[in-house]
Design an enzyme around this catalytic site. Structure first.
Site, PDB file in Angstrom:
ATOM      1  N   GLY A 141       1.855   5.732  -0.807  1.00 26.41           N
ATOM      2  CA  GLY A 141       2.223   6.527   0.461  1.00 26.41           C
ATOM      3  C   GLY A 141       1.357   6.240   1.750  1.00 26.41           C
ATOM      4  N   ASP A 142       0.100   6.183   1.404  1.00 27.60           N
ATOM      5  CA  ASP A 142      -0.792   5.981   2.308  1.00 27.60           C
ATOM      6  C   ASP A 142      -0.901   4.537   3.066  1.00 27.60           C
ATOM      7  OD1 ASP A 142      -1.819   8.702   1.900  1.00 27.60           O
ATOM      8  OD2 ASP A 142      -3.005   7.656   0.324  1.00 27.60           O
TER       9      ASP A 142
END
Length: 310
Positions: A253-254
């Protein structure tokens, strides 16, 4: 220049195990320790893209020194503010195709430490063209601290990409000066709207058109292996991604946020930076090391992604 903000960083420790045994000992041949926290994962991917950045945040103690040494060894620029209490550890146990995490809550920061950090941001923002805020607030920080950062960014006309959750996310979406882009998941959207769950894409589409979220220019909702649903002004887009073999999903997600930030920094059209973000998330998931991408496979994945209005 991009400024990434990590208010509650960590030393990420990853223990890959063939089998995780409960109520007994587990031996691990390879333990990986890296400078972590969501914002630093974003920073690491941006650095691999050769985007100019400064990683800002709060660090303290021996683990804080480890974070600085780890980033310096990678050639990354940072501007951390020191705090009196020690930075935290976060442990991920990878076992049986699953991921079990143990997350320390981290240090408590004082009002004076927050003031010092805010003043440092004011100086950094003189060079910034995009700001990325990721992760939780440390204990001691007010729930609306990110709103202060949004106000400063608005004053300097700098777009903000926000990836947080809980009360700090609610405070930000209710604030007059909103982020340019927010990246929640469906569960976080449900929490914002006070509903128990969002069952499908149709319900999510309706939720993104709610009054609470309408003034945020871009909202990218992660759907894991199903890609993403995106609100961009008055339009809703679906992003489809190919199926891949996942090695380590930690930080994907990062990596996706890094793609969004990079695309905005480079002035790319929405469709292009959505594809970029999805590719980087997938590339991270195929690596053992969190916040690492093999760009050799970038073009192949990019060609397989579809973005279309729904």
């Amino acid at each position: 220049m991009i400024v990434t903000i990590t208010m509650n960083p960590a030393v990420d420790i990853s223990y890959p195990l063939t089998e995780f045994k409960v109520d007994t000992f587990n031996r691990c041949d390879i333990a990986r320790k890296t400078a972590g926290g969501k914002g630093l994962n974003v920073s690491r991917v941006l650095h691999q893209l050769d985007d100019p950045l400064v990683a800002a945040g709060l660090v303290g103690g021996a683990l804080g020194e480890f974070i600085k040494e780890n980033l310096a060894a990678a050639g990354m620029r940072f501007a951390f503010s020191e705090i009196s209490e020690a930075t935290r550890n976060c442990v991920a146990i990878l076992h049986d195709g699953k991921q079990t995490e143990i997350l320390e809550s981290g240090p408590t920061v004082s009002e004076s430490e927050l003031v010092t950090f805010y003043q440092a941001l004011n100086d950094l923002f003189k060079e910034a063209t995009v700001i990325s805020i990721s992760g939780s607030l440390p204990k001691g920080a007010p729930t609306d601290f990110y709103n202060q950062v949004l106000d400063l960014a608005k004053l300097k006309q700098i777009p903000v990409v926000l990836d947080t959750s809980g009360d700090s996310l609610l405070a930000a979406v209710q604030h007059d000066n909103k982020p340019f882009l927010n990246k929640p998941n469906a569960e976080e959207v449900a929490g914002l709207l006070g509903i128990s769950e969002i069952k499908n894409v149709t319900e999510l589409k309706t939720s993104l058109q709610s009054e609470l979220l309408c003034d945020i220019p871009v909202i990218v909702v992660s759907l894991s292996s199903d890609g993403a649903l995106v609100k961009a002004e008055e339009k809703i887009y679906k992003v489809d991604i190919p199926k891949i073999e996942v090695t380590n999903p930690v930080g994907s997600g990062d990596a996706t946020v890094a793609g969004l930030v990079s695309g905005i920094y480079r002035g790319q059209p929405l469709t292009d930076y959505l594809k970029k973000a999805m590719v980087l998330g997938m590339l991270n998931a195929q690596e053992e090391t969190t916040g690492h991408v093999n760009l050799a496979h970038y073009d192949d994945f990019y060609r397989q992604i579809r973005v279309y209005e729904v």
